[in-house]
Design a protein around this motif. Structure first.
Motif, mmCIF file in Angstrom:
data_model
loop_
_atom_site.group_PDB
_atom_site.id
_atom_site.type_symbol
_atom_site.label_atom_id
_atom_site.label_comp_id
_atom_site.label_asym_id
_atom_site.label_seq_id
_atom_site.Cartn_x
_atom_site.Cartn_y
_atom_site.Cartn_z
ATOM 1 N N GLN A 116 3.079 -70.214 15.491
ATOM 2 C CA GLN A 116 3.561 -68.867 15.066
ATOM 3 C C GLN A 116 4.694 -68.150 16.277
ATOM 4 O OE1 GLN A 116 3.115 -66.769 13.057
ATOM 5 N NE2 GLN A 116 1.849 -67.898 11.555
ATOM 6 N N GLY A 117 5.848 -68.381 16.175
ATOM 7 C CA GLY A 117 6.343 -67.758 17.314
ATOM 8 C C GLY A 117 7.913 -67.605 17.677
ATOM 9 N N GLN A 146 4.441 -59.110 12.514
ATOM 10 C CA GLN A 146 4.080 -57.457 12.690
ATOM 11 C C GLN A 146 5.568 -56.734 11.819
ATOM 12 O OE1 GLN A 146 2.978 -56.362 15.659
ATOM 13 N NE2 GLN A 146 3.543 -54.050 14.361
ATOM 14 N N GLN A 147 7.031 -56.884 11.259
ATOM 15 C CA GLN A 147 7.315 -56.571 10.361
ATOM 16 C C GLN A 147 7.193 -56.122 9.133
ATOM 17 O OE1 GLN A 147 11.117 -58.544 10.360
ATOM 18 N NE2 GLN A 147 12.047 -58.068 12.557
ATOM 19 N N ASP A 184 4.223 -53.477 9.951
ATOM 20 C CA ASP A 184 5.031 -52.190 9.711
ATOM 21 C C ASP A 184 5.660 -51.194 8.481
ATOM 22 O OD1 ASP A 184 4.377 -51.962 13.344
ATOM 23 O OD2 ASP A 184 7.231 -52.743 13.061
ATOM 24 N N LEU A 185 5.902 -52.096 7.691
ATOM 25 C CA LEU A 185 6.137 -51.599 6.184
ATOM 26 C C LEU A 185 5.084 -51.772 5.609
ATOM 27 C CD1 LEU A 185 9.287 -52.081 4.864
ATOM 28 C CD2 LEU A 185 8.198 -53.714 3.868
ATOM 29 N N ALA A 186 4.030 -52.660 6.175
ATOM 30 C CA ALA A 186 2.680 -51.749 5.062
ATOM 31 C C ALA A 186 1.720 -50.673 5.400
ATOM 32 C CB ALA A 186 1.724 -52.787 5.184
ATOM 33 N N GLY A 187 2.117 -50.576 6.883
ATOM 34 C CA GLY A 187 2.098 -49.113 6.854
ATOM 35 C C GLY A 187 2.971 -47.906 6.986
ATOM 36 N N GLU A 188 4.049 -48.760 6.981
ATOM 37 C CA GLU A 188 4.872 -47.190 6.603
ATOM 38 C C GLU A 188 4.823 -47.444 4.687
ATOM 39 O OE1 GLU A 188 9.109 -46.907 5.667
ATOM 40 O OE2 GLU A 188 9.149 -47.834 7.670
#
Length: 161
Positions: A58-59, A67-68, A71-75
């Motif tokens: 990962q990097g 992270q995106q 964020d999309l799942a949280g939205e």
């Protein structure tokens, strides 16, 4: 310096073991059982050999994707919660509208002035068409309110799936 040589020799001795861990063997034993192993087995029939592919580190730009995704799942979760809250509010409003329509229908049972016909000697009378039209309108209002409530429940259940 002897300690360092010992560590290097130990690391070189472990290298073949670590390399063998990248291969998985599938065997069938004489009794019919299937076995998976990271080392070759004697007395068993080799069915398959699988090379394991290492997971990329990962990097960089790939590190941003999880992270995106989060964020999309949280939205999406927030949008779903808002939609469920709106559906619950619509259910409450539709339920209140149904109660109000039912109360108006109950209050409208008594004929209004001018809805009775044939007051002969104040003994007998009958209800006129205006009364029945008003009753039909009140019943239609209750039916529409019930349909609105049913639709609100259907939409909320659909959101829950």
């Amino acid at each position: 310096m002897t300690t360092i040589k010992g560590i290097v020799v130990f690391a070189l001795a472990l290298a073949p073991l670590l390399a063998a861990a990248d291969t998985v063997y599938k065997y069938q034993r004489p009794d019919g059982k299937i076995l998976y192993s990271d080392v070759p087995l004697r007395g068993a029939k080799l069915i398959g050999r699988f090379e394991l592919v290492p997971v990329p580190p990962q990097g960089g730009a790939r590190g941003d994707r999880p992270q995106q995704s989060e964020d999309l799942a949280g939205e999406r979760a927030e949008q779903r919660v808002q939609a469920l809250d709106a559906a619950d509010a619509e259910i409450k409003a539709a339920d209140q509208a149904l109660k109000d329509a039912g109360e108006r229908q109950q209050a409208g049972v008594e004929p209004l002035p001018g809805e009775r016909l044939g007051n002969v000697g104040r003994r007998s009378s009958r209800l006129g068409p205006q009364y029945f039209e008003r009753q039909q309108a009140l019943a239609a209002e209750v039916a529409a309110a019930r349909a609105r409530l049913d639709e609100a429940y259907r939409q909320r259940n659909q959101l829950r799936e």
